[in-house]
Design a protein around this motif. Structure first.
Motif, mmCIF file in Angstrom:
data_model
loop_
_atom_site.group_PDB
_atom_site.id
_atom_site.type_symbol
_atom_site.label_atom_id
_atom_site.label_comp_id
_atom_site.label_asym_id
_atom_site.label_seq_id
_atom_site.Cartn_x
_atom_site.Cartn_y
_atom_site.Cartn_z
ATOM 1 N N THR A 138 10.568 8.871 17.464
ATOM 2 C CA THR A 138 9.285 7.817 17.376
ATOM 3 C C THR A 138 8.726 7.639 15.651
ATOM 4 O O THR A 138 7.692 9.598 15.925
ATOM 5 N N ILE A 139 8.726 7.539 14.895
ATOM 6 C CA ILE A 139 7.646 7.352 13.816
ATOM 7 C C ILE A 139 6.228 6.995 14.493
ATOM 8 O O ILE A 139 6.020 6.231 15.056
ATOM 9 N N VAL A 140 5.283 7.993 14.372
ATOM 10 C CA VAL A 140 3.913 8.442 14.311
ATOM 11 C C VAL A 140 3.510 7.366 12.576
ATOM 12 O O VAL A 140 3.435 8.452 12.150
ATOM 13 N N PRO A 141 2.838 6.274 12.859
ATOM 14 C CA PRO A 141 2.032 5.811 11.642
ATOM 15 C C PRO A 141 1.046 6.547 11.161
ATOM 16 O O PRO A 141 0.002 6.826 12.153
ATOM 17 N N ARG A 142 1.310 7.747 10.283
ATOM 18 C CA ARG A 142 -0.380 8.441 9.866
ATOM 19 C C ARG A 142 -0.709 8.532 8.216
ATOM 20 O O ARG A 142 -1.487 8.688 7.693
ATOM 21 N N ARG A 143 -0.148 6.183 7.515
ATOM 22 C CA ARG A 143 -0.796 6.231 6.449
ATOM 23 C C ARG A 143 -1.783 5.835 7.135
ATOM 24 O O ARG A 143 -1.869 5.365 8.119
ATOM 25 N N GLY A 144 -3.008 5.985 6.021
ATOM 26 C CA GLY A 144 -4.831 5.357 7.007
ATOM 27 C C GLY A 144 -5.002 7.092 7.855
ATOM 28 O O GLY A 144 -6.397 5.815 8.506
#
Length: 385
Positions: A7-13
């Motif tokens: 699963t891709i965990v959004p890290r931008r921001g």
């Protein structure tokens, strides 16, 4: 239990140094050495419980912390550590700087087996010492130690410390007991102290077992200190926690004094809680992680074999950082990384930042979901083809 690394965990921001350094939304970072996976569920649960308490005052490190470190290294690595040997601090780099301050005078030489982790150089420079490069031998696509040169470097009376990277970042070697024994014998013979950075010790593959340098003999244990942290293996770098293991009592006092001079003697409660949870309950998650990382490495190797066969991917014995020989391109490392960022919005590390011997290489961080890795490799192919 099945763990999810896909699963891709959004890290931008999220104020991520890795992801938010570039302001371009379509930038893919494969550079800074942290992972894009959530940490072990048991660690998250322990941290959530601590957060719910709601009071975050100064932390007194409890006995259970030392017990967890001692038990982990005894059970996992057959290294019997006395809890009195452990000095905690805020990170391995601050630890290295404090140790150099404690054991050297300005103008002394610190030996580094290059190419090597870039922060070694700043720690040496910031303490007024000089680099003595024991350049690794690169032959037939693999790195070995130049023991003759190491002997010559240690003979110099100004040489006080060898900074040993075990496993080695960036070349991916896990030094064997035989190699470590030769290093230790040379340093003992010439009165050079060994400072072992073993932060990547949990991340080894396929029979390349980590050997703590200090575990090889009582003499080595007295002539060395070891820097460790759960940060790389469990993706906890932002929690700022590490340990120095020093068997000699007088040496510990000197290091503790230097840590206080550098003002890195305090740690936060979350680092303490996470370390205890990682070492007490994180073993199965770590084993699953290592399998996933190895599959990522195999995926990368297959990609290079099929699409970029002229570039040599170095064998990965340890770490999640892949070292790629790009010299055949005729493009310097700095120009290559600049082209990858400008043309494909891909961030990787130039080999030049790792000192002598790094030119012509790039370093790739593969600790990410495989879909992101595949995306990054396609971007590389579009530039290097």
């Amino acid at each position: 239990m099945k763990y999810d690394f896909d699963t891709i965990v959004p890290r931008r921001g999220t104020s991520s140094y890795k992801w938010d350094t570039s302001e371009e939304e379509n930038t893919l970072p494969m550079w800074v050495a942290d992972m894009d996976f959530r940490t072990a569920p048991d660690i998250i649960e322990a941290l959530q419980e601590r957060v719910m308490h709601g009071v975050f005052g100064y932390t007194k490190v409890p006995d259970t912390y030392y017990d967890a470190v001692v038990r982990w290294f005894g059970n996992r690595h057959r290294w019997q550590v006395d809890s009195r040997w452990i000095v905690y601090t805020s990170g391995v780099v601050p630890a290295l700087s404090a140790i150099i301050k404690a054991l050297t005078e300005p103008g002394d030489k610190v030996i580094v087996q290059t190419p090597a982790y870039n922060c070694f150089y700043s720690s040496i420079r910031n303490n007024g010492c000089e680099l003595s490069a024991n350049k690794l031998i690169y032959r037939d696509g693999r790195y070995t130690i130049d023991f003759d040169d190491l002997e010559a470097k240690t003979v110099n009376p100004k040489a006080k410390i060898l900074l040993l990277c075990n496993p080695h970042n960036p070349v991916g070697r896990v030094w064997t007991p035989e190699e470590l024994q030769r290093i230790g014998d040379i340093c003992l013979r010439n009165k050079v102290f060994v400072v072992a950075d073993e932060i990547h010790c949990e991340l080894t593959y396929n029979g390349h077992n980590y050997t703590p340098f200090a575990s090889l003999s009582e003499h080595f244990q007295q002539n060395s200190v070891t820097c460790i942290s759960p940060s790389k293996a469990f993706n906890l770098a932002g929690l700022q926690i590490a340990n120095i293991i020093a068997a000699d009592e007088e040496l510990r006092r000197c290091i503790d004094h230097a840590i206080n001079i550098n003002e890195v003697c305090d740690v936060n409660p979350f680092g303490v809680i996470a370390t205890i949870a990682a070492y007490n309950k994180g073993g199965r998650w770590l084993d699953a992680l290592r399998k996933y990382l190895w599959k990522n490495y195999e995926f990368l190797c297959h990609f290079f074999t099929e699409r970029l066969p002229q570039y040599h991917v170095l064998p990965l014995e340890g770490t999640y950082l892949v070292w790629v020989d790009c010299r055949v391109s005729g493009i310097g490392s700095d120009d290559m990384t600049r082209q990858l960022q400008e043309q494909q919005h891909l961030m990787v590390n130039s080999g030049t930042m790792y000192g002598p011997g790094g030119e012509g290489f790039i370093r790739l961080n593969i600790a990410c979901p495989r879909t992101l890795l595949a995306d990054g490799l396609e971007r590389i192919a579009r530039v290097l083809k």
